[in-house]
Design a protein around this motif. Structure first.
Motif, PDB file in Angstrom:
ATOM      1  N   LEU A   1       0.847  -1.186   0.000  1.00  0.00           N
ATOM      2  CA  LEU A   1       0.000   0.000   0.000  1.00  0.00           C
ATOM      3  C   LEU A   1       0.886   1.239   0.000  1.00  0.00           C
ATOM      4  O   LEU A   1       1.988   1.231   0.563  1.00  0.00           O
ATOM      5  N   ALA A   2       0.388   2.324  -0.601  1.00  0.00           N
ATOM      6  CA  ALA A   2       1.126   3.593  -0.601  1.00  0.00           C
ATOM      7  C   ALA A   2       0.143   4.737  -0.796  1.00  0.00           C
ATOM      8  O   ALA A   2      -0.754   4.660  -1.638  1.00  0.00           O
ATOM      9  N   TRP A   3       0.321   5.783   0.007  1.00  0.00           N
ATOM     10  CA  TRP A   3      -0.469   6.999  -0.148  1.00  0.00           C
ATOM     11  C   TRP A   3       0.212   7.919  -1.151  1.00  0.00           C
ATOM     12  O   TRP A   3       1.435   7.987  -1.204  1.00  0.00           O
ATOM     13  N   ASP A   4      -0.598   8.632  -1.927  1.00  0.00           N
ATOM     14  CA  ASP A   4      -0.055   9.618  -2.856  1.00  0.00           C
ATOM     15  C   ASP A   4       0.523  10.781  -2.061  1.00  0.00           C
ATOM     16  O   ASP A   4      -0.103  11.290  -1.137  1.00  0.00           O
ATOM     17  N   GLN A   5       1.747  11.209  -2.418  1.00  0.00           N
ATOM     18  CA  GLN A   5       2.419  12.271  -1.676  1.00  0.00           C
ATOM     19  C   GLN A   5       1.855  13.653  -1.970  1.00  0.00           C
ATOM     20  O   GLN A   5       2.030  14.574  -1.170  1.00  0.00           O
ATOM     21  N   HIS A   6       1.194  13.819  -3.095  1.00  0.00           N
ATOM     22  CA  HIS A   6       0.663  15.126  -3.469  1.00  0.00           C
ATOM     23  C   HIS A   6      -0.858  15.199  -3.315  1.00  0.00           C
ATOM     24  O   HIS A   6      -1.402  16.269  -3.066  1.00  0.00           O
ATOM     25  N   LEU A   7      -1.536  14.080  -3.494  1.00  0.00           N
ATOM     26  CA  LEU A   7      -2.991  14.023  -3.335  1.00  0.00           C
ATOM     27  C   LEU A   7      -3.292  13.012  -2.229  1.00  0.00           C
ATOM     28  O   LEU A   7      -3.450  11.818  -2.484  1.00  0.00           O
ATOM     29  N   PRO A   8      -3.330  13.466  -0.971  1.00  0.00           N
ATOM     30  CA  PRO A   8      -3.416  12.544   0.164  1.00  0.00           C
ATOM     31  C   PRO A   8      -4.706  11.740   0.228  1.00  0.00           C
ATOM     32  O   PRO A   8      -4.800  10.805   1.012  1.00  0.00           O
ATOM     33  N   GLN A   9      -5.691  12.090  -0.591  1.00  0.00           N
ATOM     34  CA  GLN A   9      -6.915  11.311  -0.588  1.00  0.00           C
ATOM     35  C   GLN A   9      -6.809  10.064  -1.474  1.00  0.00           C
ATOM     36  O   GLN A   9      -7.729   9.261  -1.513  1.00  0.00           O
ATOM     37  N   LEU A  10      -5.671   9.912  -2.173  1.00  0.00           N
ATOM     38  CA  LEU A  10      -5.484   8.759  -3.058  1.00  0.00           C
ATOM     39  C   LEU A  10      -4.632   7.701  -2.373  1.00  0.00           C
ATOM     40  O   LEU A  10      -3.577   7.997  -1.827  1.00  0.00           O
ATOM     41  N   LEU A  11      -5.093   6.471  -2.419  1.00  0.00           N
ATOM     42  CA  LEU A  11      -4.369   5.332  -1.861  1.00  0.00           C
ATOM     43  C   LEU A  11      -4.179   4.305  -2.962  1.00  0.00           C
ATOM     44  O   LEU A  11      -5.121   3.962  -3.678  1.00  0.00           O
ATOM     45  N   TYR A  12      -2.949   3.839  -3.128  1.00  0.00           N
ATOM     46  CA  TYR A  12      -2.630   2.841  -4.142  1.00  0.00           C
ATOM     47  C   TYR A  12      -2.412   1.487  -3.475  1.00  0.00           C
ATOM     48  O   TYR A  12      -1.832   1.411  -2.386  1.00  0.00           O
ATOM     49  N   ALA A  13      -2.864   0.439  -4.143  1.00  0.00           N
ATOM     50  CA  ALA A  13      -2.679  -0.919  -3.642  1.00  0.00           C
ATOM     51  C   ALA A  13      -2.097  -1.785  -4.744  1.00  0.00           C
ATOM     52  O   ALA A  13      -2.605  -1.793  -5.869  1.00  0.00           O
ATOM     53  N   GLY A  14      -1.022  -2.477  -4.433  1.00  0.00           N
ATOM     54  CA  GLY A  14      -0.439  -3.446  -5.350  1.00  0.00           C
ATOM     55  C   GLY A  14      -0.853  -4.841  -4.937  1.00  0.00           C
ATOM     56  O   GLY A  14      -0.872  -5.169  -3.751  1.00  0.00           O
TER      57      GLY A  14
END
Length: 318
Positions: free
Chosen positions: A298-311
């Motif tokens: 998992l990783a949060w977007d550094q510029h758009l904190p409302q975005l969460l990425y999942a691999g």
């Protein structure tokens, strides 16, 4: 001598053949009533523009990739199990070093030129695999490791000093031995594992770090789903039970303190500053179980904190 001002001619009088505004409005109204568009592009034109925009986007992405510079380029020669970059300890506005753990349990530190600064074996149990590493900041330099033995070890980090110029007649123009060789780690705290009823330690699956007033605090998750707050003095506090193995986690401080946790059937979002139940996002169960999602990072977007990425283990990015 005063003269009587003369009115300027209107646009239709000054330009022969010009259409009066009223006539233009009436013509546009008649076209609209008749279903005729006054400004429309043909499908061929729209398709051409779409293709142009796509090609421009590809060229822009290629230029951005070409501008990327490798900050670290080190080959250890063994499989890595964890890695961390010193995002809070910078040199010339870039991370100063990288720390990696290999499959043998060795911990190694390298600078940006690929020079080895440190190699050591942390005091984890024999055969334990290091599963997570975090690095503190310049105000509280530390390195913490977590492993499959359930322990979290916190080391104080002695930062290197820049090499100074030796000024003497005999050694003019020479440098002292590189002060980076003085890098060392001193064990500051050992946080014991969470054990099951039969005494088996639950392996740590993730380790996160945040700082308040210059002091670092750790957040850990394990295979039993236990979320703990770990303090620099070696104490800990259980914050939450996820109800199952936490496979990956990511912490953001951009919108409060939110810990995202990947579990078997979805993702949980735990607000650490609020005594509320976590929100939950469950995967939709497909008919074919072989296509089910299994989030492993998992990783949060550094510029758009409302975005969460999942691999996922299936190679997808959600």
């Amino acid at each position: 001598r005063a003269s009587t001002p003369q009115a300027l001619p209107t646009l239709t009088e000054a330009v022969p053949g010009a259409v009066p505004p009223a006539a233009r409005s009436q013509a546009a109204g008649r076209k609209a009533d008749a279903g005729v568009s006054t400004a429309s592009a043909s499908p061929d034109t729209e398709a051409g523009l779409a293709g142009f925009r796509k090609s421009e986007s590809k060229r822009r992405a290629k230029r951005q990739r070409e501008q990327l510079a490798a900050a670290f380029n080190v080959s250890i020669g063994r499989k890595l199990t964890a890695i961390a970059v010193s995002a809070g300890i910078l040199e010339r506005q870039a991370p100063q070093f990288v720390v990696a753990a290999d499959e043998t349990g060795m911990l190694q530190m390298y600078d940006r030129q690929g020079a080895e600064l440190l190699a050591m074996r942390p005091e984890h149990a024999s055969g334990a695999r290091i599963s997570a590493i975090v690095i503190g900041n310049k105000d509280d330099p530390l390195i913490a490791t977590a492993a499959t033995d359930g322990q979290v070890l916190v080391y104080n980090l002695s930062l290197p000093k820049k090499a100074r110029r030796v000024r003497s007649n005999e050694q003019a123009g020479q440098d002292e031995p590189d002060a980076r060789s003085n890098v060392n780690l001193t064990l500051a705290a050992v946080l014991p594992p969470v054990e099951s009823d039969n005494g088996t330690a639950h392996a740590i699956t993730s380790l996160e770090l945040f700082s308040r007033k210059g002091r670092s605090t750790l957040i850990s998750t394990d295979t039993a789903g236990t979320v703990r707050t770990l303090y620099r003095n070696g104490t800990s506090k259980v914050r939450f039970q996820a109800g199952g193995e936490v496979r990956a986690a990511a912490l953001t401080q951009r919108q409060g303190m939110v810990l995202a946790m990947a579990i078997a059937d979805g993702i949980q979002l735990l607000e650490l500053n609020k005594a509320v139940a976590p929100s939950r996002c469950e995967w939709s169960t497909p008919e074919d179980e072989s296509t089910a999602f299994e989030a492993v990072s998992l990783a949060w977007d550094q510029h758009l904190p409302q975005l969460l990425y999942a691999g996922t283990a299936q190679g997808q990015l959600l």
